[in-house]
Design an enzyme around this catalytic site. Structure first.
Site, short mmCIF file in Angstrom:
data_model
loop_
_atom_site.label_atom_id
_atom_site.label_comp_id
_atom_site.label_asym_id
_atom_site.label_seq_id
_atom_site.Cartn_x
_atom_site.Cartn_y
_atom_site.Cartn_z
N GLY A 1 -9.30 3.49 -7.63
CA GLY A 1 -8.48 4.60 -8.10
C GLY A 1 -8.60 4.76 -9.61
N LEU B 1 0.82 -1.21 0.00
CA LEU B 1 0.00 0.00 0.00
C LEU B 1 0.85 1.27 0.00
CD1 LEU B 1 -2.75 -1.03 2.60
CD2 LEU B 1 -2.67 -1.46 0.13
N HIS C 1 -3.49 4.31 -2.03
CA HIS C 1 -4.42 3.45 -1.28
C HIS C 1 -4.92 4.19 -0.03
CE1 HIS C 1 -1.85 0.30 -3.35
NE2 HIS C 1 -3.07 -0.04 -3.73
N GLN D 1 -9.94 -0.68 -15.83
CA GLN D 1 -10.48 -1.60 -14.82
C GLN D 1 -11.77 -1.02 -14.22
OE1 GLN D 1 -8.14 -3.66 -11.59
NE2 GLN D 1 -8.72 -1.87 -10.41
O1 PAF Z 1 -6.59 -2.56 -8.67
C1 PAF Z 1 -6.17 -3.54 -8.02
O2 PAF Z 1 -5.36 -3.42 -7.12
C2 PAF Z 1 -6.69 -4.92 -8.37
O3 PAF Z 1 -6.87 -5.06 -9.74
C3 PAF Z 1 -7.99 -5.29 -7.61
C4 PAF Z 1 -9.14 -4.40 -7.99
C5 PAF Z 1 -7.73 -5.20 -6.12
C6 PAF Z 1 -8.37 -6.73 -7.94
O4 PAF Z 1 -7.36 -7.62 -7.62
#
Ligand code: PAF
Length: 288
Positions: free
Chosen positions: A153, A39, A43, A159
């Site tokens: 994020g 992290l 995060h 994603q």
């Molecule tokens: O963005 C991330 O860190 C990863 O892709 C997630 C969303 C935790 C899934 O493993």
């Protein structure tokens, strides 16, 4: 006001479920921050945002093998659970859920989640199956944690677009909150993978955001998207030792070729350095 208690940490799915059920019973809302650990301040920002708007915050730490392809950096992905627990606690998490691979994937019934065309472009083009693995773990995690709100994020913009579409299309009740990318002083997007850059690569890497910012200005001045894409690609090739995976300007969050000036756009790129693949993007309006 919610009572403050010491942060808990558990690898057990059953304990995580007990915790979320206790929150539901006492009518406390849960904000959830899924992570792969190692992290950083990005995060911490997600956790703080979750803390502001929920009674309780759960953070998951799980390096998800399902989203790494053959030859990718699953083994080299940085890990430091003790430091993660400290950072999560300081940022305001109430529980850290850190399951093992055997807990999350004890069996493989063969059922796949196929994200479709949104996952075929940008990162998906060079990482086939990556977003299948992301959706698989995110669905499992939200089923376990049962959050009211989930925080992601904007650095991982593709994603995010895929997960938002998945939640909408499959009626996942949790609300998704987009949190802006946190950057180093020199503009480099914070990423767990930055630690795997060599000294030279780390010095070169700020060029990524500089080139994207220049591209945003050129688009707003009315330049040709093709020419601007080429300009960013050339800049990255000339000023870094990384291999440019892609540079692309698309609509956001649809990730389609732009047709109208009123659309929100994303300019996104990925650069493969020797041991770290970095991605970054800027989302903006062409006009105004
Ligand atoms: O963005 C991330 O860190 C990863 O892709 C997630 C969303 C935790 C899934 O493993």
């Amino acid at each position: 006001m919610t009572e403050t208690t010491a942060m808990q940490c558990t690898p057990a799915i059953s304990k995580m479920i007990d915790w979320q059920q206790a929150m539901k019973t006492t009518k406390q809302t849960i904000g959830f921050v899924p992570t792969m650990g190692f992290l950083h301040e990005g995060h911490a920002e997600l956790i703080k945002e979750a803390k502001k708007n929920n009674d309780r915050v759960a953070v998951s730490i799980f390096v998800n093998p399902a989203q790494f392809g053959p030859g990718e950096d699953f083994e080299e992905y940085p890990r430091n659970l003790d430091a993660d627990i400290r950072l999560a606690s300081q940022a305001g998490a109430d529980i850290v859920f850190c399951p093992g691979v055997e807990d999350m994937y004890p069996t493989d019934g063969g059922i796949r989640i196929v994200p479709g065309p949104l996952a075929d472009r940008l990162c998906g083009a060079s990482r086939p199956g990556h977003f299948d693995g992301v959706l698989k773990v995110v669905l499992k995690l939200v089923n376990i944690v049962q959050p009211d709100t989930v925080y992601f994020g904007m650095k991982d913009a593709q994603q995010l677009a895929i997960i938002e579409t998945f939640f909408r299309d499959y009626n996942c009740p949790a609300v998704i909150v987009r949190v802006p990318t946190v950057r180093e002083m020199d503009g480099l997007a914070k990423s767990s993978r930055n630690v795997n850059l060599s000294v030279q690569e780390r010095n070169e890497a700020p060029v990524i955001y500089e080139a994207l910012q220049q591209a945003e200005l050129l688009v707003k001045e009315g330049g040709s998207l093709e020419g601007i894409t080429q300009f960013v690609e050339n800049t990255l090739r000339e000023k870094t030792s990384g291999a440019v995976d892609y540079v692309s300007i698309l609509t956001y969050p649809q990730l389609e070729e732009p047709t109208a000036v009123s659309q929100d756009l994303i300019i996104a790129c990925a650069v493969q350095f020797s041991k770290a693949r970095l991605i970054d993007n800027i989302i903006f309006k062409r006009e105004g």
